[in-house]
Design an enzyme around this catalytic site. Structure first.
Site, short mmCIF file in Angstrom:
data_model
loop_
_atom_site.label_atom_id
_atom_site.label_comp_id
_atom_site.label_asym_id
_atom_site.label_seq_id
_atom_site.Cartn_x
_atom_site.Cartn_y
_atom_site.Cartn_z
N ASP A 52 5.68 -29.28 5.75
CA ASP A 52 5.70 -30.70 6.43
C ASP A 52 5.07 -31.80 5.78
OD1 ASP A 52 6.49 -30.67 9.21
OD2 ASP A 52 4.67 -29.31 9.55
N TYR A 110 1.01 -17.70 4.01
CA TYR A 110 0.75 -19.73 3.76
C TYR A 110 -0.81 -19.52 3.46
CZ TYR A 110 4.91 -22.11 5.11
OH TYR A 110 5.82 -22.61 5.77
#
Lengths: 252, 252
Positions: A52, A110
């Protein structure tokens, strides 16, 4: 046709995410444009994870096909000479013909950085979420364990996603604490839209005493029809690495 | 009148240095403006070190006088609520009346970050100088030792400075190596205009084999009338801390 694999690092602050979109500059667009100049024709790279707006990457992975005779490893420096300094090609290598950066990916990791101090840092504010006040880290550590395993993560998917199969496997989820910095690491076979940010937002709610750690079990039980409500902001999130199988079946 | 001491962290990338100037936004100007809003009158803070455009700070120190009755420690949050996120007040405390952030300073420490890798980092490029290629770190470590002591650092002062007394004492100068990152740390009683950047530029020339480590001795001998020629870029430099005497004579 040769298949080239790229490992890419970027500071997502100034980009509208990874994926090409009509309005706004994206990381994929910058790489496509630079490759277009090298190849003399339009090229579109396939990325492993569609990060994003504001999300960073240290090990985003992409691939593209070429008919050129440029040695694979030369693409690294050629692309870096054309890209903005906030996007760097870490490596460019030959990949098997059936390698697809997105579909061949087996595990993604992540990291999410939280700063638990009274004052934010001027020097690292682009890369971490400033979260002042008392947080119970032991509760958050206990809560992390509930994420591990194969679960329906529908409660952790932001609305607006067309994905139907919301079952994912989380291989590892843990906190590393270097006060005032707290780093959440999570490795899974895939992640839903904003899933990591909802995982972190929920952990922080637990750390602040809003929920018990066991609330994560309730969220992961589809029949409860619950939704996580707190998503941590994009800027704390970094796509650290993508793992592929080391041999056979389109992986490298 | 009360005297308030501020410790300040900033990302210098987007500022024209510390000191107020007619053209361009400076860190001092931002703090003066924010303080002016709190005080309802013009205030000018005195900073310990006038960092150049692009130079960062983790422990810049400043002071100002006030007739307000606001508790010293409240200035921290009040200022942070008005400042851009790339400038943070780390602490605000009462200081003795004769404390002057600039003239009471006894020791200043700067760090300079170098990245010795083929590819620069997209995530840390604001804070380090990318220096690819072979560097002999052992030679650079040996060279550091020549900086320590009381010397005439005129050879390491950029032209354009009006300073006449160019003798300074360097208490410590060393390299910490976390490959691919190399950090030069230097502590001294004061630094001339661009002195640290010329020290680093010269070290890198030595690491690349352009000079022997002993060349620093020649630069430090005034009768040789030599000048350092390589200044490392601003963005790798951070003003880490300012030390004051712990008691007496205007220090805190």
């Amino acid at each position: 046709m040769r298949n080239i694999k790229l490992v890419i690092e970027y500071d997502g602050t100034d980009y509208c995410g990874w994926q090409v979109q009509p309005n706004g500059i994206t990381v994929q667009q910058c790489i496509n444009d630079a490759l277009g100049k090298i190849e003399g024709s339009n090229v579109s790279v396939t990325g492993a994870g569609r990060t994003d707006s504001g999300v960073h990457a240290r090990g985003q992975t992409a691939n593209f096909f070429t008919q050129s005779r440029i040695p694979a490893e030369k693409y690294r420096d050629a692309l870096n000479s054309l890209l903005p300094e906030t996007i760097r090609i870490v490596s460019s290598t030959n990949a098997p013909e059936n390698f697809n950066a997105r579909f061949s990916a087996k595990r993604k990791t992540y990291k999410y950085r939280i700063r638990n101090s009274a004052v934010a840092s001027a020097l690292t504010c682009r890369y971490e979420y400033h979260c002042p006040g008392r947080i119970d880290i032991e509760l958050m550590k206990r809560a992390c364990a509930y994420y591990v395993g194969e679960h329906d993560f529908n409660a952790f998917m932001a609305s607006g996603s067309a994905v139907k199969d919301t079952v994912r496997t989380v291989f590892d989820a843990h906190l590393d604490v270097y006060m005032p910095e707290i780093v959440f690491s999570v490795t899974g076979n895939g992640f839903l839209y904003k899933m990591v940010r909802f995982m972190v937002g929920t952990l922080l709610d637990i750390g602040k005493g809003k929920y018990e750690p066991e609330y994560i079990m309730m969220l992961l039980e589809p029949s409860n029809n619950l939704k996580a409500v707190s998503a941590a902001p994009a800027k704390g999130l970094t796509l650290e690495s993508i793992e592929y199988e080391s041999s056979g079946n389109g992986a490298i």
